[in-house]
Design an enzyme around this catalytic site. Sequence first.
Site, PDB file in Angstrom:
ATOM      1  N   SER A 136       0.855  -1.191   0.000  1.00  0.00           N
ATOM      2  CA  SER A 136       0.000   0.000   0.000  1.00  0.00           C
ATOM      3  C   SER A 136       0.885   1.233   0.000  1.00  0.00           C
ATOM      4  O   SER A 136       2.009   1.213   0.531  1.00  0.00           O
ATOM      5  CB  SER A 136      -0.886   0.016   1.250  1.00  0.00           C
ATOM      6  OG  SER A 136      -1.552   1.257   1.394  1.00  0.00           O
ATOM      7  N   TYR A 149      -2.863  -1.513  10.008  1.00  0.00           N
ATOM      8  CA  TYR A 149      -2.811  -1.717   8.556  1.00  0.00           C
ATOM      9  C   TYR A 149      -1.475  -1.241   7.990  1.00  0.00           C
ATOM     10  O   TYR A 149      -0.832  -1.955   7.202  1.00  0.00           O
ATOM     11  CB  TYR A 149      -3.965  -0.965   7.900  1.00  0.00           C
ATOM     12  CG  TYR A 149      -3.998  -1.083   6.394  1.00  0.00           C
ATOM     13  CD1 TYR A 149      -4.472  -2.241   5.780  1.00  0.00           C
ATOM     14  CD2 TYR A 149      -3.561  -0.043   5.579  1.00  0.00           C
ATOM     15  CE1 TYR A 149      -4.505  -2.357   4.394  1.00  0.00           C
ATOM     16  CE2 TYR A 149      -3.595  -0.151   4.196  1.00  0.00           C
ATOM     17  CZ  TYR A 149      -4.064  -1.310   3.607  1.00  0.00           C
ATOM     18  OH  TYR A 149      -4.090  -1.410   2.238  1.00  0.00           O
ATOM     19  N   SER A 152       1.269  -3.620   8.892  1.00  0.00           N
ATOM     20  CA  SER A 152       1.208  -4.867   8.123  1.00  0.00           C
ATOM     21  C   SER A 152       1.750  -4.681   6.715  1.00  0.00           C
ATOM     22  O   SER A 152       2.489  -5.529   6.203  1.00  0.00           O
ATOM     23  CB  SER A 152      -0.232  -5.389   8.078  1.00  0.00           C
ATOM     24  OG  SER A 152      -1.069  -4.594   7.256  1.00  0.00           O
ATOM     25  N   LYS A 153       1.413  -3.568   6.080  1.00  0.00           N
ATOM     26  CA  LYS A 153       1.855  -3.342   4.704  1.00  0.00           C
ATOM     27  C   LYS A 153       3.336  -2.950   4.648  1.00  0.00           C
ATOM     28  O   LYS A 153       4.022  -3.262   3.662  1.00  0.00           O
ATOM     29  CB  LYS A 153       0.976  -2.278   4.043  1.00  0.00           C
ATOM     30  CG  LYS A 153      -0.469  -2.727   3.850  1.00  0.00           C
ATOM     31  CD  LYS A 153      -0.574  -3.985   2.979  1.00  0.00           C
ATOM     32  CE  LYS A 153      -2.010  -4.350   2.654  1.00  0.00           C
ATOM     33  NZ  LYS A 153      -2.100  -5.517   1.753  1.00  0.00           N
ATOM     34  N   ILE A 181      -7.897   3.072  -4.454  1.00  0.00           N
ATOM     35  CA  ILE A 181      -8.473   2.304  -5.558  1.00  0.00           C
ATOM     36  C   ILE A 181      -9.953   2.064  -5.258  1.00  0.00           C
ATOM     37  O   ILE A 181     -10.331   1.734  -4.135  1.00  0.00           O
ATOM     38  CB  ILE A 181      -7.741   0.956  -5.735  1.00  0.00           C
ATOM     39  CG1 ILE A 181      -6.228   1.181  -5.939  1.00  0.00           C
ATOM     40  CG2 ILE A 181      -8.328   0.175  -6.908  1.00  0.00           C
ATOM     41  CD1 ILE A 181      -5.863   1.982  -7.165  1.00  0.00           C
TER      42      ILE A 181
END
Length: 242
Positions: A136, A149, A152-153, A181
């Site tokens: 991301s 998040y 994690s990315k 997106i």
Amino acid sequence: MTRVLITGAGRGIGAACALAYAGSGARLALADLCAPEATAQQARAAGAADVLSCGCDVADSSAVTGMVQQVEAAFGGLDILIHCAGIIHEAPLLETPVADFDRVIAVNLRGSFLVGQAAIGLMHKAGSGRVILIASDMAYYGRETFSPYVASKHGVLGLTRSWAKEFAPTILVNAICPGPIDTEMLGAAHMSPEWREKELAIPLARFGQPAEVAHLALFLGGPGGAYITGQGLGTNGGSIMP
């Protein structure tokens, strides 16, 4: 004939990647938490040579092992992995239960590790392959109220770089780092007005389409990606310019 495993294929970026590779006549193994039959039907209609549809919780090591064994039994090996399965979570740090953090890390980071490890095991035996993980743009710039998040990315980028070095020159490993997106995960039901406003405050001032990410995944899996490894490549409308 190219053999491709795509996780998170039931919707969004994963489904778009399935259709992109179907158009090239690939043999596709499509996985999601529940077997993505609708995507499988669309992929067959779009020209896929063969389609295997299976259910898999990517955070479950035995489920991942079983999925990759199915792929090997059906296709005899694997050429490309596109790992799209993931979840997102928005909450202030002080209001984030540890269980929510654990789930995001389990799906996004542990899932990437488990699926990547199993797929690379197949590729390593054959002496070639391509791995494409979905990270991301937030992995680069961070975002308040998204710390599990983002963590994690960021970890997915770490796996990408480590594996790219470990398995070069035979297996190429890259990550795609999408910006905003237009998928169900970024729909109104999951997105606060503040989050949506920040997502649109980018140079191209619009949400990207899943197909625009799939085009990059198709490129990375083809001849044009032959000299690219260890990279985090952005389809992000200019949200980050590393």
